[in-house]
Design a protein around this motif. Structure first.
Motif, PDB file in Angstrom:
ATOM      1  N   SER A  56      50.631 -31.283  -0.647  1.00  0.00           N
ATOM      2  CA  SER A  56      50.590 -29.833  -0.509  1.00  0.00           C
ATOM      3  C   SER A  56      51.511 -29.201  -1.544  1.00  0.00           C
ATOM      4  O   SER A  56      52.671 -29.592  -1.682  1.00  0.00           O
ATOM      5  N   THR A  57      50.990 -28.209  -2.280  1.00  0.00           N
ATOM      6  CA  THR A  57      51.753 -27.621  -3.388  1.00  0.00           C
ATOM      7  C   THR A  57      52.088 -26.152  -3.171  1.00  0.00           C
ATOM      8  O   THR A  57      52.633 -25.510  -4.065  1.00  0.00           O
ATOM      9  N   VAL A  58      51.773 -25.609  -1.999  1.00  0.00           N
ATOM     10  CA  VAL A  58      51.879 -24.170  -1.772  1.00  0.00           C
ATOM     11  C   VAL A  58      53.143 -23.832  -0.989  1.00  0.00           C
ATOM     12  O   VAL A  58      53.465 -24.492   0.005  1.00  0.00           O
ATOM     13  N   PHE A  82      45.637 -28.495   2.579  1.00  0.00           N
ATOM     14  CA  PHE A  82      45.235 -28.566   1.177  1.00  0.00           C
ATOM     15  C   PHE A  82      44.139 -27.538   0.930  1.00  0.00           C
ATOM     16  O   PHE A  82      43.293 -27.290   1.784  1.00  0.00           O
ATOM     17  N   HIS A  83      44.169 -26.946  -0.226  1.00  0.00           N
ATOM     18  CA  HIS A  83      43.249 -25.870  -0.564  1.00  0.00           C
ATOM     19  C   HIS A  83      42.419 -26.235  -1.793  1.00  0.00           C
ATOM     20  O   HIS A  83      42.898 -26.918  -2.703  1.00  0.00           O
ATOM     21  N   GLU A  86      43.943 -25.390  -5.185  1.00  0.00           N
ATOM     22  CA  GLU A  86      44.989 -26.245  -5.740  1.00  0.00           C
ATOM     23  C   GLU A  86      44.428 -27.254  -6.739  1.00  0.00           C
ATOM     24  O   GLU A  86      45.186 -27.967  -7.397  1.00  0.00           O
TER      25      GLU A  86
END
Length: 274
Positions: A56-58, A82-83, A86
């Protein structure tokens, strides 16, 4: 796309960390991760330690899986998701849900932060998702079908179970929490919508808009999970008010609503399948 053997390996790793199959998987959206901190006997696994899990990067998505009990009911919570925006494929976005299906977790509560496209839905409101609209072409079910999870062409007539929506309303009334109920419109992001897009979404029947949730619900419905969706309205869509939309206000609004959000989910979980 991820192969079934990857799903099996990741799911069995998760299964080795739990003593019993959770009754619920709860996906916690932007700024809404505090529920996981209320679990008793909690154990935390970082996404990076689970085989084949994306990262996850958000901001506002911690990136961990929390196992525990809520009102003595076994729950597994995803602090973050997760999106598509991304850079992940749809298969990667829904990989955790396929692990839950393999583990035979029967129920899904999926939450998100969303923007209002209707003047009657204001920041701070909680909206039960009645249905969704997804016109974005890619689908997590595109490609070879996972036959052991569900059929090639699955039914979507009641993806957000009506009986659970009614239960959520009852729980809201008991707690004195005023709930909205509406349609969630999925946009792939990461740009926020233009004023013209917000108008179009409202004309098409949407009440709130966001960049998550729908891929997960499609896979959950395909696999036979019972689903409830809950949106935290964090901002008004572009053009409704004279404002600039940013992620900071999304996180702030999620933090402000967390007490009633947690109380509502605790009540729903305690009465679901009672």
């Amino acid at each position: 796309m991820p192969e079934m053997k990857q799903v099996v390996e990741a799911a069995e790793y998760i299964g080795s960390k739990i003593q019993e199959i959770p009754r619920f998987c709860v996906v916690l959206g932007s700024g809404l991760g505090a529920l996981a901190d209320h679990l008793k006997d909690r154990r935390e696994i970082e996404f990076k330690d689970i085989p084949y899990f994306p990262e996850s990067t958000v901001v506002g998505h911690k990136g961990s899986l929390v196992i525990g009990r809520l009102n003595d009911i076994p729950v597994i919570a995803l602090q973050g998701r997760f999106h598509y925006y991304e850079g992940y494929s749809m298969d990667e976005v829904v990989f955790p849900l396929r692990c839950m299906l393999y583990l035979k977790v029967p129920n899904l509560i999926v939450t998100n932060a969303a923007g209002s496209v209707d003047v009657n839905y204001r920041p701070g409101d909680l909206m039960i998702i009645r249905d969704h609209i997804k016109l974005h072409g890619d689908s997590p079910l595109r490609g070879p079908n996972f036959d052991n999870f569900g059929p090639r062409f699955n039914d979507m007539s009641d993806p957000y179970s009506k009986d659970i929506r009614e239960l959520a309303k009852e729980c809201g009334e008991e707690l004195g929490i005023s709930l909205k109920e509406g349609v969630y419109y999925y946009m792939p992001g990461p740009s926020y919508e233009t004023a013209s897009e917000i108008k179009a979404i409202n004309i098409l029947g949407g009440h709130a808009v966001g960049m998550s949730t729908v891929p997960e619900v499609i896979v959950a419905a395909h696999g036979g999970m019972k689903v409830m969706g809950l949106s935290c309205i964090t901002n008004m869509g572009t053009g409704i008010l004279d404002q600039v939309v940013g992620h900071e206000e999304v996180i702030k609004a999620g933090d402000e609503v967390k007490e009633k959000f947690i109380a509502l989910l605790e009540r729903i979980i305690s009465r679901w399948n009672r």
